[in-house]
Design a protein around this motif. Structure first.
Motif, PDB file in Angstrom:
ATOM      1  N   ARG A 101       0.837  -1.198   0.000  1.00  0.00           N
ATOM      2  CA  ARG A 101       0.000   0.000   0.000  1.00  0.00           C
ATOM      3  C   ARG A 101       0.871   1.248   0.000  1.00  0.00           C
ATOM      4  NH1 ARG A 101      -1.221   1.425   5.729  1.00  0.00           N
ATOM      5  NH2 ARG A 101       0.065   0.097   7.040  1.00  0.00           N
ATOM      6  N   VAL A 102       0.226   2.371  -0.294  1.00  0.00           N
ATOM      7  CA  VAL A 102       0.882   3.673  -0.276  1.00  0.00           C
ATOM      8  C   VAL A 102       0.219   4.512   0.817  1.00  0.00           C
ATOM      9  CG1 VAL A 102       1.413   5.770  -1.567  1.00  0.00           C
ATOM     10  CG2 VAL A 102       1.407   3.544  -2.736  1.00  0.00           C
ATOM     11  N   VAL A 103       1.018   5.063   1.714  1.00  0.00           N
ATOM     12  CA  VAL A 103       0.529   5.881   2.808  1.00  0.00           C
ATOM     13  C   VAL A 103       0.871   7.338   2.524  1.00  0.00           C
ATOM     14  CG1 VAL A 103       0.813   6.439   5.260  1.00  0.00           C
ATOM     15  CG2 VAL A 103       0.698   4.044   4.525  1.00  0.00           C
ATOM     16  N   ALA A 104      -0.130   8.196   2.559  1.00  0.00           N
ATOM     17  CA  ALA A 104       0.088   9.635   2.346  1.00  0.00           C
ATOM     18  C   ALA A 104       0.511  10.289   3.656  1.00  0.00           C
ATOM     19  CB  ALA A 104      -1.186  10.282   1.814  1.00  0.00           C
ATOM     20  N   ALA A 105       1.616  11.008   3.613  1.00  0.00           N
ATOM     21  CA  ALA A 105       2.101  11.719   4.812  1.00  0.00           C
ATOM     22  C   ALA A 105       3.003  12.864   4.377  1.00  0.00           C
ATOM     23  CB  ALA A 105       2.873  10.775   5.727  1.00  0.00           C
ATOM     24  N   GLU A 106       2.858  13.999   5.038  1.00  0.00           N
ATOM     25  CA  GLU A 106       3.715  15.150   4.754  1.00  0.00           C
ATOM     26  C   GLU A 106       4.995  15.006   5.587  1.00  0.00           C
ATOM     27  OE1 GLU A 106       1.466  18.685   5.440  1.00  0.00           O
ATOM     28  OE2 GLU A 106       0.178  18.389   3.685  1.00  0.00           O
ATOM     29  N   TYR A 107       6.031  14.461   4.958  1.00  0.00           N
ATOM     30  CA  TYR A 107       7.256  14.138   5.691  1.00  0.00           C
ATOM     31  C   TYR A 107       8.441  15.023   5.312  1.00  0.00           C
ATOM     32  CZ  TYR A 107       8.710  11.898   1.345  1.00  0.00           C
ATOM     33  OH  TYR A 107       9.036  11.664   0.035  1.00  0.00           O
ATOM     34  N   GLN A 108       8.383  15.745   4.202  1.00  0.00           N
ATOM     35  CA  GLN A 108       9.585  16.416   3.709  1.00  0.00           C
ATOM     36  C   GLN A 108       9.969  17.654   4.517  1.00  0.00           C
ATOM     37  OE1 GLN A 108       9.755  17.003  -0.527  1.00  0.00           O
ATOM     38  NE2 GLN A 108       9.434  14.853  -0.973  1.00  0.00           N
ATOM     39  N   THR A 109       9.021  18.272   5.171  1.00  0.00           N
ATOM     40  CA  THR A 109       9.335  19.445   5.970  1.00  0.00           C
ATOM     41  C   THR A 109       9.426  19.124   7.458  1.00  0.00           C
ATOM     42  OG1 THR A 109       6.987  20.011   5.861  1.00  0.00           O
ATOM     43  CG2 THR A 109       8.463  21.160   4.353  1.00  0.00           C
TER      44      THR A 109
END
Length: 418
Positions: A58-66
Motif C-alpha cells: 500500500r501507499v501511505v500519504a504523509a507530509e514528511y519532507q518538511t
C-alpha cells in the motif's frame, strides 16, 4: 533468494520505484509500505504504479519532507509498527526515515546524523570541527553577500542550496558581476520530481571553487562500524553547472590515495555519530589532500549501487537492507572487475531523432543502454541530474576498460534536437 520479510515489514519513506523494481526478486509479496507526500502521489500517479508491483502492499500519504511527527503517523497508521526496517527512498526522505526508525527502535542513520547530512551548512560546520578539509564557505542571505564572498575568493565561487540534491541549484560562478543574475537559481531552485509542491525551505551556501579530481566514497556502516568501503571515480560537466556525467567503480587511484579517501569518509561518519546504513560522501582531491564536497546519509544515486554490485560481484543493496534489519552480511573486500556508467546529454530543443542505440548495445562490455527521451520530447539545458537523457552501463576487467566501453557506446548514440 528473497529477504525474510512479512507483510508491511519494510517501510520506504519517499518512493524510489526504480530501486524497488530492481529488488523485485528479493522482496516478498506485500512486504513494502511506501510513504509519500500527498501531492507527489497524485503528480506521479503513484497508486497506479505501485499497484503493478506485487511487493508493495500500500501507499501511505504523509507530509514528511518538511517535518514528520512519527508519533502522529503511527497513531494514524498503526500497521507501520510491524516494520522491521525503514529505508529512505531518496534524499528528501532521509530525516523522516531516521525519525521513524528511531521511534520504532529500528536501526538507521540516527536523527542527529540525518539532520547534519540533510543540511549542507551543518555538514560543513561538523567537518570543520572534526578537522576535515573544507573549502572556504559562508552562509549567505543575499546576492550582495554572495558577491562579497566571491571577491574574497579571487573572483569566483560555488553557490548551492543547503537542502537540495542531484546538483539542483548548484552553480560555479566565474565572475562576481554574474552572482546577482545567478542568485535566484540557487536561492529558489526549480521543483524536482521528488520534492513536494508545498515548498522546501533552503538557504544558500557560498563556497570556494576547488581544483582536483572528483570521487565519492560509499560506506556500509553497522552500529558505527564500517563494514564495507568503496571509492568511485566521478566525471562532471565542464562549465558552470557541474552535473555528474559518469562514474567508474572501483577508482583507478593508487592504493594510498584510495585508502586516504576511505579514512576521511570514516572520520566524517564517526564525527556525525552515523549509526547504521550507507553513507555516500563526495570529495575533491586537491593539492592539499581530499576536501569534502557533499555527503548523503542514504544510498547513492546515478547507478553507483549497480556499479558496486557488478564490480564486486555482490548484491550491494540487498546487503544494505539486511544491515538495516540487524544482520551482518559479508561483502567482498576487493572488487573482481570494474563497472562504469556514462550519461547521455542531449542538446536543448525538441527531439527529432535518436540513433545508434542498437550499435551501442553491441559494444563489448556494455551491459545496459537506457534512453529516457523520444522523438517529440522537449529537452532542456542540463542543469541537474534529472535533465540527463539516458545512460550506458558497462563492465570491464579494470577501470580503464569499463570506462572506455561506456564512453565509446555513449559516444555512438546521437540524440538530435531542433
Amino acid at each position: 533468494m528473497q529477504l525474510d520479510l512479512g507483510r508491511d515489514e519494510m517501510v520506504m519513506v519517499g518512493a524510489a520505484l526504480d530501486l524497488l523494481r530492481g529488488l523485485g526478486e528479493l522482496l516478498p509479496t506485500g512486504s513494502v509500505v511506501v510513504v509519500e507526500e500527498p501531492d507527489l502521489i497524485r503528480r506521479r500517479d503513484l497508486d497506479r504504479h505501485c499497484a503493478a508491483l506485487p511487493f508493495v502492499s500500500r501507499v501511505v500519504a504523509a507530509e514528511y519532507q518538511t517535518d514528520l511527527d512519527p508519533a502522529a503517523l503511527l497513531a494514524r497508521e498503526p500497521g507501520l509498527t510491524a516494520a522491521r526496517l525503514v529505508v529512505p527512498g531518496q534524499e528528501y526522505g532521509v530525516l523522516a526515515a531516521a525519525r521513524l526508525a528511531d521511534a520504532l527502535g529500528l536501526p538507521g542513520a540516527g536523527v542527529k546524523a540525518a539532520e547534519i547530512f540533510t543540511d549542507k551548512h551543518r555538514m560543513r560546520l561538523l567537518a570543520a570541527a572534526a578537522g576535515l578539509t573544507n573549502p572556504a564557505f559562508a552562509l549567505v542571505g543575499t546576492a550582495a553577500e554572495a558577491t562579497a564572498f566571491a571577491h574574497r575568493q579571487g573572483g569566483r565561487c560555488v553557490l548551492k542550496p543547503t537542502r537540495r540534491a542531484g546538483s539542483l541549484g548548484v552553480q560555479i560562478v566565474p565572475d562576481p558581476a554574474l552572482v546577482a543574475a545567478a542568485w535566484a537559481a540557487s536561492a529558489d531552485p526549480e521543483t524536482s520530481p521528488d520534492t513536494t509542491g508545498r515548498g522546501l525551505p533552503t538557504a544558500v551556501l557560498a563556497e570556494q571553487v576547488l581544483i582536483g579530481t572528483e570521487h565519492s566514497v560509499e560506506l556500509l556502516v553497522a552500529d558505527g562500524e564500517v563494514r564495507f568501503g568503496n571509492v568511485t571515480d566521478k566525471r562532471v560537466l565542464a562549465g558552470g553547472r557541474p552535473v555528474e556525467t559518469g562514474h567508474t567503480v572501483p577508482s583507478a587511484l593508487p592504493e594510498d590515495a584510495r585508502r586516504e579517501l576511505l579514512d576521511v569518509a570514516a572520520r566524517l561518519a564517526g564525527a556525525a555519530g552515523f549509526r547504521t546504513g550507507v553513507l555516500h560522501s563526495e570529495w575533491i582531491r586537491t593539492a592539499d589532500g581530499p576536501a569534502l564536497v557533499e555527503c548523503a546519509a542514504r544510498l547513492p544515486g546515478d547507478l553507483i549501487t549497480a556499479l558496486i554490485s557488478v564490480a564486486y560481484e555482490c548484491g550491494f543493496v540487498a546487503a544494505y537492507l539486511r544491515t538495516l534489519r540487524g544482520e551482518r552480511p559479508d561483502l567482498p573486500a576487493r572488487p573482481s572487475g570494474a563497472a562504469a556508467v556514462e550519461f547521455l546529454l542531449a542538446p536543448p530543443g525538441t527531439v527529432t531523432a535518436v540513433d545508434g542505440v542498437r550499435a551501442a548495445r553491441r559494444v563489448p562490455g556494455v551491459l545496459d543502454v537506457g534512453v529516457s527521451v523520444a522523438v517529440g520530447d522537449q529537452v532542456a539545458e542540463v542543469t541537474s541530474s534529472v535533465r540527463r537523457s539516458g545512460q550506458v552501463l558497462a563492465w570491464g576487467t579494470d577501470p580503464a576498460e569499463a570506462t572506455g566501453a561506456a564512453t565509446r557506446a555513449a559516444g555512438g548514440i546521437r540524440i538530435t534536437t531542433g
